[in-house]
Design an enzyme around this catalytic site. Structure first.
Site, short mmCIF file in Angstrom:
data_model
loop_
_atom_site.label_atom_id
_atom_site.label_comp_id
_atom_site.label_asym_id
_atom_site.label_seq_id
_atom_site.Cartn_x
_atom_site.Cartn_y
_atom_site.Cartn_z
N ARG A 1 -6.81 47.45 -12.05
CA ARG A 1 -7.61 46.80 -13.09
C ARG A 1 -8.58 45.84 -12.43
O ARG A 1 -8.21 45.10 -11.51
CB ARG A 1 -6.66 46.02 -14.01
CG ARG A 1 -6.73 46.46 -15.45
CD ARG A 1 -5.63 45.84 -16.24
NE ARG A 1 -5.86 44.41 -16.47
CZ ARG A 1 -5.03 43.61 -17.14
NH1 ARG A 1 -3.92 44.11 -17.63
NH2 ARG A 1 -5.30 42.34 -17.32
N ARG B 1 -7.92 33.26 -13.69
CA ARG B 1 -7.24 33.42 -14.98
C ARG B 1 -6.11 32.40 -15.12
O ARG B 1 -5.82 31.92 -16.21
CB ARG B 1 -6.70 34.85 -15.11
CG ARG B 1 -7.82 35.87 -15.33
CD ARG B 1 -7.35 37.28 -15.11
NE ARG B 1 -6.48 37.76 -16.15
CZ ARG B 1 -5.62 38.75 -15.99
NH1 ARG B 1 -5.50 39.35 -14.83
NH2 ARG B 1 -4.89 39.15 -16.99
N LYS C 1 4.82 39.48 -19.81
CA LYS C 1 4.75 39.55 -21.27
C LYS C 1 4.69 41.01 -21.74
O LYS C 1 5.38 41.38 -22.68
CB LYS C 1 3.50 38.82 -21.79
CG LYS C 1 3.47 37.34 -21.48
CD LYS C 1 2.35 36.63 -22.22
CE LYS C 1 0.97 37.12 -21.89
NZ LYS C 1 0.50 36.83 -20.53
N ARG D 1 -4.78 32.28 -27.35
CA ARG D 1 -4.93 31.80 -25.97
C ARG D 1 -5.55 30.40 -25.94
O ARG D 1 -5.65 29.81 -24.89
CB ARG D 1 -5.84 32.76 -25.21
CG ARG D 1 -5.11 33.59 -24.15
CD ARG D 1 -6.15 34.48 -23.52
NE ARG D 1 -5.75 35.07 -22.28
CZ ARG D 1 -5.27 36.29 -22.15
NH1 ARG D 1 -5.00 37.02 -23.20
NH2 ARG D 1 -5.03 36.78 -20.95
#
Ligand code: AMP
Length: 291
Positions: free
Chosen positions: A139, A150, A13, A88
């Site tokens: 990250r 996730r 994305k 989301r």
């Protein structure tokens, strides 16, 4: 143009959003980015979000809705935006609908990047290994373990949005497993197909119209100054010189107008175009005399 990019973490994305903002001059509104900035700046929002993010959970709806509402009011979002990572959840989507309605903003489309989950894990593992090899910081939530979490949260909380937007006839699905280039091309193609790039196209059309208008005016002006010249091969230079007196646009137009016959001549005869064109010029003169 106002878009939502939908897809699981690692679907690309961010990459596609970057390409869209470059192409259409709109802004990317990524809640993930905004939250990471808040965490680094240790703002109250950042302090609340920090641990949730590190564990791969979802930050409470009211926090992200508040962030997005403020961000939509910024002047750079007026031209258009891509929402990346928001909404989301279904309540976030419903809140967004309300926000957009209140702000009189129309959403053009929701682009879903559909990817295969096992390939996503592979992608992340490779990316993390490469970053570590380069000595770059990884990250905290970009590890295979957190990604698994996730992905699970995407499946249960975010995937229902596919149905939500499909029901509202906003959903466009693109195969996110293609190369980055292919995905970009496909997104651009469908955006044109639904008319989301209409504004740009009509802008272009308006420009073309005004260019054609000035071309017609300049051609008339050029005709006055360079009438005989337009009928010979050497016309472009002569006419351009002559119309140069009448200003720049005229000379440009004349060059273009005179280019065509010269090209035709060149296509018909590669040996002596000048002579042929000379004949053509004579014919024209004869015809004119007859008339
Ligand atoms: P992202 O960069 O979009 O993958 O987001 C990174 C993290 O920020 C997510 O794992 C969540 O913890 C948090 N986050 C980002 N956007 C949202 C959102 N719309 N709702 C809740 N949490 C979010």
């Amino acid at each position: 143009m106002r878009l939502i990019l939908l897809g699981p973490p690692g679907a690309g994305k961010g990459t596609q959003a970057q390409r869209l903002i470059n192409r259409y001059g709109i802004v990317q509104l990524s809640t993930g980015e905004m939250l990471r900035a808040a965490v680094s700046a240790q703002t109250p929002v950042g302090l609340k979000a920090k641990d949730i993010m590190a564990a791969g959970g979802l930050v409470p709806d009211e926090i992200v809705i508040g962030i997005i509402s403020d961000r939509l009011d910024q002047p750079d979002a007026v031209k258009g935006f891509i929402l990346d990572g928001f909404p989301r959840t279904v309540p976030q989507a419903a809140a967004l609908d309300e926000l957009l309605k209140k702000k009189h903003i129309k959403l053009d489309a929701v682009i879903e990047l559909r990817v295969n989950e096992s390939a996503l894990l592979q992608r992340v593992e490779t990316r993390v290994a490469e970053m570590r090899a380069r000595g770059e910081e990884v990250r905290i939530d970009d590890t295979p373990e957190v990604l698994t979490k996730r992905l699970a949260s995407y499946r249960s909380m975010t995937e229902p949005l596919i149905h939500y937007y499909s029901e509202r006839r906003k959903l466009l699905t693109v195969d996110g497993m293609m190369t980055i280039e292919h995905v970009t091309r496909e997104i651009n193609r469908i955006l044109s197909a639904i008319g989301a790039v209409e504004a740009k196209a009509s802008e272009k059309a308006a420009k073309a119209k005004s260019a054609a208008k000035s071309k017609a005016i300049s051609a008339k002006a050029a005709e006055k100054t360079a009438k005989p010249a337009r009928r010979s091969v050497s016309a472009p230079k002569k006419a351009a010189k002559a119309s140069g007196k009448a200003g720049k646009p005229a000379s440009r137009v004349v060059k273009k107008a005179a280019k065509k016959p010269s090209r035709k001549v060149a296509a018909g005869s590669t040996t002596r175009p000048a002579k042929k064109a000379g004949k053509t010029a004579k014919k024209v003169t004869k015809k004119r005399a007859k008339a």
